[in-house]
Write an enzyme that holds these catalytic residues in place. Structure first.
Site, mmCIF file in Angstrom:
data_model
loop_
_atom_site.group_PDB
_atom_site.id
_atom_site.type_symbol
_atom_site.label_atom_id
_atom_site.label_comp_id
_atom_site.label_asym_id
_atom_site.label_seq_id
_atom_site.Cartn_x
_atom_site.Cartn_y
_atom_site.Cartn_z
ATOM 1 N N CYS A 43 9.151 20.951 -77.048
ATOM 2 C CA CYS A 43 9.694 22.123 -76.345
ATOM 3 C C CYS A 43 11.219 22.162 -76.467
ATOM 4 C CB CYS A 43 9.255 22.088 -74.887
ATOM 5 S SG CYS A 43 10.100 23.264 -73.818
ATOM 6 N N CYS A 46 13.127 22.562 -73.193
ATOM 7 C CA CYS A 46 13.037 21.311 -72.427
ATOM 8 C C CYS A 46 14.137 20.344 -72.843
ATOM 9 C CB CYS A 46 11.678 20.643 -72.639
ATOM 10 S SG CYS A 46 10.262 21.597 -72.047
#
Length: 283
Positions: A43, A46
């Site tokens: 991600c 993230c």
């Protein structure tokens, strides 16, 4: 080496999985707020948000704990919390989710989110500064953590700088001196911060060339008494030194007393009485 779940990584951050979630998140949230970061290695957002959260958790020094949950390895946890998009961040207090957001917010917005959440946990409806003030006598470490959080958002907050420096100094921490030196000139706290600076010598080790004596022992006893919060005993020892020998340690006992008066403030019940005792001893 791969970090094991539950093992502390950066300060204030813990890796969490299905086995230790109850202990590391639910149970711990009954003592201190826990912020869950649902993330995954693939991600991109993230990887942007994660380091920010970790840095803020380290900066908070215990005001809240960051729990990292890898959704690829803990899919049942992600399902239980209905995580549909990551990064997903949830704040847990007393076992319940009380705040959350999705996506990689800018650091300024994350700080604002944290400030409101951590403050509310201590004083419902109040500010983080009010929360820190209320914790000073019952939980000094909690107050210190909250003052650090305030200063992370506004490094020039004079009240937070003075309060943090005072709490650190009363514990004999050298960092208190450096914090006092950052209190802005012209603020209402500047004079008190300057008056407390001589306590640097009071909390430091005595020079090796000063031979042991009764006065040295009393001076060291006074320093230890302050660290454990026994201000009356500390002031008694310092006052006794002033009355015996004003020249001891370059008038160090009198300077330490004045520094303690500045730290505690005239509103402290001991300060007015010991000011009078010091005046009587000097004049």
């Amino acid at each position: 080496m791969t970090k094991q779940p539950g093992e502390a990584g950066k300060a204030g951050t813990v890796e969490v999985n299905e086995r230790n979630f109850q202990q590391e998140v639910i149970e711990r949230s009954r003592e201190v707020p826990v912020v869950i970061d649902f993330w995954a290695p693939w991600c991109g957002p993230c990887r942007t948000l994660g380091p920010t959260l970790e840095r803020l958790a380290a900066e908070a020094k215990g005001a809240w704990i960051l729990a990292k949950v890898n959704v690829d390895e803990n899919q049942r946890l992600a399902q239980a919390f209905r995580v549909q998009s990551i990064p997903a961040v949830m704040a847990v207090s007393n076992g319940q989710v009380v705040e959350q957001f999705v996506g990689a917010l800018p650091e300024s917005q994350v700080r604002t989110w944290l400030k409101g959440f951590v403050g509310e946990q201590s004083t419902p409806g109040g500010s983080l500064l009010e929360a820190a003030r209320e914790l000073e006598t019952t939980d000094p470490q909690g107050a210190i953590a909250r003052y650090r959080l305030i200063l992370g958002d506004d490094p020039d907050d004079a009240e937070a700088l003075f309060a943090l420096g005072r709490l650190l100094m009363l514990q004999g921490e050298p960092e208190g001196v450096e914090t006092f030196r950052q209190v802005p000139a012209g603020s209402p706290f500047f004079a008190r911060a300057q008056a407390a600076l001589p306590l640097k010598d009071f909390f430091a080790d005595m020079p090796a060339d000063i031979p042991p004596s009764e006065l040295v022992l009393r001076y060291q006893q006074a320093s230890q008494a302050v660290r454990r919060g026994d201000y009356s005993s500390a002031m008694d020892d310092l006052l006794a030194i002033v009355m015996r020998d004003r020249t001891f340690y370059d008038d160090g006992a009198r300077k330490a007393l004045l520094g303690l008066f500045a730290l505690l403030g005239d509103e402290h019940p001991l300060v007015p009485a010991y000011r009078r005792k010091l005046a009587n001893a000097l004049f």
